[in-house]
Design a protein around this motif. Structure first.
Motif, PDB file in Angstrom:
ATOM      1  N   GLY A 192       0.803  -1.217   0.000  1.00 29.67           N
ATOM      2  CA  GLY A 192       0.000   0.000   0.000  1.00 29.67           C
ATOM      3  C   GLY A 192       0.827   1.254   0.000  1.00 29.67           C
ATOM      4  O   GLY A 192       2.063   1.235   0.010  1.00 29.67           O
ATOM      5  N   THR A 193       0.108   2.372   0.000  1.00 30.04           N
ATOM      6  CA  THR A 193       0.713   3.698   0.087  1.00 30.04           C
ATOM      7  C   THR A 193       0.170   4.375   1.327  1.00 30.04           C
ATOM      8  O   THR A 193      -1.049   4.357   1.566  1.00 30.04           O
ATOM      9  CB  THR A 193       0.387   4.533  -1.157  1.00 30.04           C
ATOM     10  OG1 THR A 193       0.898   3.866  -2.315  1.00 30.04           O
ATOM     11  CG2 THR A 193       1.009   5.921  -1.068  1.00 30.04           C
ATOM     12  N   TYR A 194       1.065   4.944   2.118  1.00 27.97           N
ATOM     13  CA  TYR A 194       0.673   5.550   3.390  1.00 27.97           C
ATOM     14  C   TYR A 194       1.168   6.989   3.439  1.00 27.97           C
ATOM     15  O   TYR A 194       2.226   7.314   2.882  1.00 27.97           O
ATOM     16  CB  TYR A 194       1.277   4.766   4.560  1.00 27.97           C
ATOM     17  CG  TYR A 194       1.052   3.284   4.483  1.00 27.97           C
ATOM     18  CD1 TYR A 194      -0.167   2.717   4.848  1.00 27.97           C
ATOM     19  CD2 TYR A 194       2.059   2.427   4.031  1.00 27.97           C
ATOM     20  CE1 TYR A 194      -0.378   1.345   4.779  1.00 27.97           C
ATOM     21  CE2 TYR A 194       1.869   1.058   3.956  1.00 27.97           C
ATOM     22  CZ  TYR A 194       0.651   0.526   4.325  1.00 27.97           C
ATOM     23  OH  TYR A 194       0.449  -0.829   4.246  1.00 27.97           O
ATOM     24  N   SER A 195       0.421   7.820   4.128  1.00 26.92           N
ATOM     25  CA  SER A 195       0.833   9.208   4.313  1.00 26.92           C
ATOM     26  C   SER A 195       0.988   9.497   5.798  1.00 26.92           C
ATOM     27  O   SER A 195       0.369   8.838   6.643  1.00 26.92           O
ATOM     28  CB  SER A 195      -0.191  10.163   3.693  1.00 26.92           C
ATOM     29  OG  SER A 195      -1.459  10.023   4.328  1.00 26.92           O
ATOM     30  N   ALA A 196       1.836  10.458   6.095  1.00 23.27           N
ATOM     31  CA  ALA A 196       2.069  10.830   7.491  1.00 23.27           C
ATOM     32  C   ALA A 196       2.654  12.231   7.537  1.00 23.27           C
ATOM     33  O   ALA A 196       3.195  12.741   6.545  1.00 23.27           O
ATOM     34  CB  ALA A 196       3.022   9.845   8.165  1.00 23.27           C
ATOM     35  N   GLY A 197       2.547  12.828   8.709  1.00 23.72           N
ATOM     36  CA  GLY A 197       3.169  14.133   8.898  1.00 23.72           C
ATOM     37  C   GLY A 197       4.672  14.034   9.074  1.00 23.72           C
ATOM     38  O   GLY A 197       5.401  14.963   8.732  1.00 23.72           O
ATOM     39  N   ARG A 198       5.143  12.897   9.635  1.00 26.82           N
ATOM     40  CA  ARG A 198       6.561  12.722   9.913  1.00 26.82           C
ATOM     41  C   ARG A 198       6.984  11.303   9.552  1.00 26.82           C
ATOM     42  O   ARG A 198       6.181  10.371   9.588  1.00 26.82           O
ATOM     43  CB  ARG A 198       6.864  12.974  11.400  1.00 26.82           C
ATOM     44  CG  ARG A 198       6.569  14.404  11.866  1.00 26.82           C
ATOM     45  CD  ARG A 198       7.572  15.389  11.293  1.00 26.82           C
ATOM     46  NE  ARG A 198       7.372  16.739  11.783  1.00 26.82           N
ATOM     47  CZ  ARG A 198       6.599  17.644  11.209  1.00 26.82           C
ATOM     48  NH1 ARG A 198       5.929  17.333  10.102  1.00 26.82           N
ATOM     49  NH2 ARG A 198       6.482  18.845  11.714  1.00 26.82           N
ATOM     50  N   LEU A 199       8.287  11.163   9.255  1.00 29.42           N
ATOM     51  CA  LEU A 199       8.866   9.859   8.951  1.00 29.42           C
ATOM     52  C   LEU A 199      10.116   9.674   9.801  1.00 29.42           C
ATOM     53  O   LEU A 199      10.954  10.579   9.898  1.00 29.42           O
ATOM     54  CB  LEU A 199       9.229   9.768   7.466  1.00 29.42           C
ATOM     55  CG  LEU A 199       9.974   8.507   7.000  1.00 29.42           C
ATOM     56  CD1 LEU A 199       9.111   7.260   7.176  1.00 29.42           C
ATOM     57  CD2 LEU A 199      10.418   8.656   5.540  1.00 29.42           C
ATOM     58  N   VAL A 200      10.234   8.494  10.417  1.00 35.17           N
ATOM     59  CA  VAL A 200      11.426   8.102  11.168  1.00 35.17           C
ATOM     60  C   VAL A 200      12.031   6.900  10.453  1.00 35.17           C
ATOM     61  O   VAL A 200      11.350   5.890  10.239  1.00 35.17           O
ATOM     62  CB  VAL A 200      11.085   7.736  12.624  1.00 35.17           C
ATOM     63  CG1 VAL A 200      12.317   7.186  13.342  1.00 35.17           C
ATOM     64  CG2 VAL A 200      10.517   8.945  13.370  1.00 35.17           C
ATOM     65  N   ILE A 201      13.311   6.990  10.099  1.00 35.03           N
ATOM     66  CA  ILE A 201      13.975   5.926   9.343  1.00 35.03           C
ATOM     67  C   ILE A 201      15.033   5.287  10.236  1.00 35.03           C
ATOM     68  O   ILE A 201      16.018   5.921  10.618  1.00 35.03           O
ATOM     69  CB  ILE A 201      14.620   6.474   8.053  1.00 35.03           C
ATOM     70  CG1 ILE A 201      13.569   7.215   7.213  1.00 35.03           C
ATOM     71  CG2 ILE A 201      15.251   5.342   7.247  1.00 35.03           C
ATOM     72  CD1 ILE A 201      14.156   8.022   6.072  1.00 35.03           C
ATOM     73  N   THR A 202      14.809   4.022  10.570  1.00 33.74           N
ATOM     74  CA  THR A 202      15.709   3.266  11.450  1.00 33.74           C
ATOM     75  C   THR A 202      15.902   1.869  10.866  1.00 33.74           C
ATOM     76  O   THR A 202      15.686   0.870  11.549  1.00 33.74           O
ATOM     77  CB  THR A 202      15.129   3.176  12.872  1.00 33.74           C
ATOM     78  OG1 THR A 202      13.743   2.770  12.797  1.00 33.74           O
ATOM     79  CG2 THR A 202      15.203   4.503  13.601  1.00 33.74           C
ATOM     80  N   SER A 203      16.313   1.815   9.622  1.00 36.34           N
ATOM     81  CA  SER A 203      16.321   0.544   8.897  1.00 36.34           C
ATOM     82  C   SER A 203      17.692  -0.117   8.830  1.00 36.34           C
ATOM     83  O   SER A 203      17.949  -0.948   7.958  1.00 36.34           O
ATOM     84  CB  SER A 203      15.772   0.756   7.486  1.00 36.34           C
ATOM     85  OG  SER A 203      16.319   1.903   6.870  1.00 36.34           O
ATOM     86  N   GLY A 204      18.584   0.226   9.752  1.00 31.18           N
ATOM     87  CA  GLY A 204      19.831  -0.502   9.909  1.00 31.18           C
ATOM     88  C   GLY A 204      20.656  -0.562   8.645  1.00 31.18           C
ATOM     89  O   GLY A 204      20.931   0.452   7.995  1.00 31.18           O
ATOM     90  N   GLY A 205      21.052  -1.784   8.265  1.00 32.74           N
ATOM     91  CA  GLY A 205      21.903  -1.963   7.105  1.00 32.74           C
ATOM     92  C   GLY A 205      21.282  -1.557   5.795  1.00 32.74           C
ATOM     93  O   GLY A 205      21.987  -1.411   4.788  1.00 32.74           O
ATOM     94  N   TRP A 206      19.969  -1.342   5.783  1.00 38.74           N
ATOM     95  CA  TRP A 206      19.255  -0.952   4.573  1.00 38.74           C
ATOM     96  C   TRP A 206      18.969   0.550   4.536  1.00 38.74           C
ATOM     97  O   TRP A 206      18.256   1.024   3.668  1.00 38.74           O
ATOM     98  CB  TRP A 206      17.944  -1.731   4.479  1.00 38.74           C
ATOM     99  CG  TRP A 206      18.156  -3.198   4.319  1.00 38.74           C
ATOM    100  CD1 TRP A 206      18.148  -3.916   3.150  1.00 38.74           C
ATOM    101  CD2 TRP A 206      18.423  -4.151   5.352  1.00 38.74           C
ATOM    102  NE1 TRP A 206      18.388  -5.241   3.393  1.00 38.74           N
ATOM    103  CE2 TRP A 206      18.566  -5.421   4.742  1.00 38.74           C
ATOM    104  CE3 TRP A 206      18.555  -4.059   6.731  1.00 38.74           C
ATOM    105  CZ2 TRP A 206      18.839  -6.576   5.469  1.00 38.74           C
ATOM    106  CZ3 TRP A 206      18.838  -5.211   7.457  1.00 38.74           C
ATOM    107  CH2 TRP A 206      18.966  -6.454   6.826  1.00 38.74           C
ATOM    108  N   ILE A 207      19.540   1.304   5.469  1.00 34.89           N
ATOM    109  CA  ILE A 207      19.152   2.709   5.602  1.00 34.89           C
ATOM    110  C   ILE A 207      19.564   3.535   4.389  1.00 34.89           C
ATOM    111  O   ILE A 207      18.908   4.534   4.059  1.00 34.89           O
ATOM    112  CB  ILE A 207      19.727   3.321   6.904  1.00 34.89           C
ATOM    113  CG1 ILE A 207      18.984   4.621   7.244  1.00 34.89           C
ATOM    114  CG2 ILE A 207      21.233   3.535   6.801  1.00 34.89           C
ATOM    115  CD1 ILE A 207      19.206   5.101   8.654  1.00 34.89           C
TER     116      ILE A 207
END
Length: 379
Positions: A192-207
């Motif tokens: 799906g596609t999601y919307s948000a006011g903010r994004l937090v990226i904590t994807s480790g080795g895939w960051i």
């Protein structure tokens, strides 16, 4: 395909991401957590039962305020979740006099008023007879150190976040994302596609997939850990044995008292890590790293130098200076990220989650984050 709206989306629900989900959800925000694998998977940096937490921090005195907060939060989160996450065993840094590690740990203690003792070789042998160290080694003992139950910690954070309404979706990696004209973000996955006011990226080795500005700055490496048969387990039980960092001519190693597994756990050597692509599904530790661990045991911890019971590899994401990177995505202030590990980040996860929640909601943190800025890595 779905299309839903959230206050904050967290991409990567490992150590840092699960903590961020909890801190955001308990503030009443509508949170979506996206994890590319199963919850508690062994493809990243958080498996293997436990991770050391040290307050006497030889990597830099500026880390101490954050790790002290993490220490508090691990205890609080465990109490809230009804499980023990923080195990206080005391910690000891062991290195040749003049090598710098004990001296740097001592500086952290003095700068921040931490209880500590400097131990000579005789005192190390008296307190912890499992160690057989070369002459000239010193120890920095700090009684508040210990370990965090790393796998349980992720489950605790996710469970608490869900209890406050967080939507956690596993086996659903972020494919791409983009800022929107109204100051928010749009995130796309296979579902799906999601919307948000903010994004937090904590994807480790895939960051680097989500934050291309990091692509030339970070390296992913493989590190070995193992659990070995002990000849005298009484020497290694909690209460008799601390967590430790050991510097010897073979490299830097780290270990734990016995916990849940019948074997003695040792990891390292820290600077013999091997570059790897995190997309490679093979997490088998290299024979060279295992051989170095076994040599360390044979020479310096001979009563734990039995046959391996379990061997694992894990992925570390390493910055050039081995400090954390915590910042906003260049040009997109509504997206924050943390690439914290560099082999020493898990202990901070509870506090990093709080920091990311603060940055997402107010744009500020109670801590000085300038040492962890992306800009410091500019070529």
């Amino acid at each position: 395909m779905t299309s839903q709206s959230y206050d904050v989306i967290v991409a990567g629900v490992g150590a840092m991401g699960s903590a961020a989900c909890w801190h955001l959800a308990q503030r009443g925000l509508k949170v979506l957590g996206l994890e590319r694998f199963d919850l508690g998977h062994a493809m990243g940096s958080s498996h293997g039962l436990n991770r050391i937490i040290r307050l006497a921090y030889f990597e830099g005195s500026h880390y101490v305020p954050i790790v002290r907060r993490a220490h508090e939060l691990w205890a609080q989160t465990g109490a809230e979740a009804g499980m023990q996450l923080l195990h206080v065993t005391g910690s000891v840094d062991l290195a040749p006099e003049g090598a710098g590690m004990v001296e740097s740990s001592l500086k952290s203690c003095l700068d921040h008023g931490l209880t500590h003792e400097v131990l000579d070789g005789k005192e190390i042998a008296r307190r912890f007879p499992a160690f057989h160290l070369p002459a000239g080694h010193l120890g920095l003992w700090q009684p508040d150190g210990g370990f965090v139950a790393s796998e349980k910690a992720i489950y605790a954070h996710v469970g608490l976040a869900q209890s406050r309404g967080a939507d956690i979706r596993t086996n659903e990696p972020l494919l791409d994302w983009s800022p929107t004209a109204d100051g928010g973000v749009t995130v796309r996955t296979e579902r799906g596609t999601y919307s948000a006011g903010r994004l937090v990226i904590t994807s480790g080795g895939w960051i680097t997939d989500a934050v291309p500005a990091l692509a030339s700055k970070l390296t992913t490496v493989r590190q070995a850990i193992g659990w070995f048969t002990t000849r005298r387990p009484e020497l290694f039980r909690q209460g008799a044995f601390p967590v430790f960092i050991l510097t010897v001519e073979e490299g830097n190693f780290y270990g734990f008292p016995l916990y849940e597994h019948p074997g003695f756990k040792l990891g390292g050597p820290h600077f013999a890590r091997e570059p790897m692509d995190p997309r490679d599904p093979d997490r088998t530790p290299s024979p060279q790293q295992v051989a170095m661990i076994r040599e360390c045991l044979a020479r310096y911890l001979p009563d734990a130098a039995g046959d391996p019971l379990t061997l694992k590899g894990c992925v570390y994401t390493v910055s050039p200076d081995e400090d954390f990177v915590i910042d906003t995505v260049p040009g997109v202030p509504q997206a924050v990220f943390a690439s914290c590990c560099s082999g020493h980040g898990f202990k901070f996860a509870s506090a990093i989650g709080e920091i990311l929640a603060d940055l997402s909601t107010s744009g500020r943190s109670a801590f000085n984050l300038s040492p962890f800025s992306l800009g410091r890595l500019a070529a």
